[in-house]
Design an enzyme around this catalytic site. Sequence first.
Site, PDB file in Angstrom:
ATOM      1  N   THR A  61      18.417  33.491  49.595  1.00 36.39           N
ATOM      2  CA  THR A  61      18.170  34.481  50.646  1.00 36.39           C
ATOM      3  C   THR A  61      16.898  34.064  51.372  1.00 36.39           C
ATOM      4  O   THR A  61      15.804  34.094  50.795  1.00 36.39           O
ATOM      5  CB  THR A  61      17.990  35.888  50.061  1.00 36.39           C
ATOM      6  OG1 THR A  61      19.129  36.190  49.246  1.00 36.39           O
ATOM      7  CG2 THR A  61      17.886  36.921  51.182  1.00 36.39           C
ATOM      8  N   LYS A  63      22.961  39.841  55.007  1.00 33.99           N
ATOM      9  CA  LYS A  63      22.307  39.908  53.679  1.00 33.99           C
ATOM     10  C   LYS A  63      20.972  40.662  53.773  1.00 33.99           C
ATOM     11  O   LYS A  63      20.633  41.487  52.908  1.00 33.99           O
ATOM     12  CB  LYS A  63      22.087  38.479  53.156  1.00 33.99           C
ATOM     13  CG  LYS A  63      21.230  38.378  51.901  1.00 33.99           C
ATOM     14  CD  LYS A  63      21.890  38.937  50.665  1.00 33.99           C
ATOM     15  CE  LYS A  63      20.967  38.832  49.467  1.00 33.99           C
ATOM     16  NZ  LYS A  63      21.511  39.480  48.281  1.00 33.99           N
TER      17      LYS A  63
END
Length: 290
Positions: free
Chosen positions: A96, A171
């Site tokens: 991420t 995300k």
Amino acid sequence: MTKVGFIGLGRMGHGMAGRYLDAGFSVAVWNRSQAKAEDLIARGARWASSPADAADGADAVVTMVADDEASRAVWLRKDGAAATMKPGSLAIECSTVSHQHALDMAGELRGRGLVYIDCPVTGLPQAAASGKLTLLVGAEPADLVSATPFLVPIGDVVRHFGAVGTGTVFKLINNLMGAVQIASLAEGVAMAEQAGLDMKLVAEALATGAVASPQVIRHAKRMVARDFAGASFTSALRYKDAAYAVRLAESLLAEPPLVGQAAVEAYANAKAEMPDDDEGRMIELVSRPK
Ligand code: NAP
């Protein structure tokens, strides 16, 4: 045999690398600290001396590291993966990272003749080890087709949001909303405790009522019991995701993302006091009586 270079063997990456071994790929692994690779080596992985060594001859390189800084290092440093990757091979970023970082990496690697897709994931380390992650993909459609054989071992749901960067956009939204929910849950549980409510009843009511999101269900009982054994997602990582998300929100929205900023602040405190502990342990910071 199809070759994968896998970089980053933390809580998530370790299980994901194991999935490629189980699926019969030839796997080269690199991690900043070698100890985490030992059992994968025993299972047939090749230890690589650098990210570049892991990428040498690979059809795809998959990274699962902490943040932008780590990602930039493993792709682009002198002995980074990009130094040895074959022209046209796939660079799959599962870490991420910030949205700008995903766009920057795509540009850098495309400039070197490589194909970068962002593929951050949702799911806990158990899901990573059993190939049951949800994959949030940003890629050109043709690149997603090329990447699919490398996504099948690690995920059972693929959500393709659009061009490179869009998987990361989703995300970050997802994880900022999660940060808000968990930080708010901690304050709610703390208030109930100080008001002297029956906490068994409170935990049950929260986990079955109108605010019972999966995050609330997961954390309510654990916060009440102060049971944070086996951190799966840490305060430091939650802070990082929320901060990247707020930066993205500031670039997209006319108004400041006030709720998101509050969650970033809550997690900045948790990161300062307990960076490597489970993110739910932040209850201890907000539950001090007046
Ligand atoms: P983790 O256990 O803390 O592992 C982090 C990994 O990054 C380790 O391999 C670490 O190497 C490496 N790393 C950190 N800084 C580095 C640097 N400067 N250079 C090279 N390598 C570096 O974290 P995780 O839980 O596996 O999370 C990995 C990624 O997945 C993060 O982006 C996280 O946000 C995301 N994610 C996590 C979860 C979860 O439930 N845990 C779920 C979805 C997504 P060392 O082993 O040497 O420290």
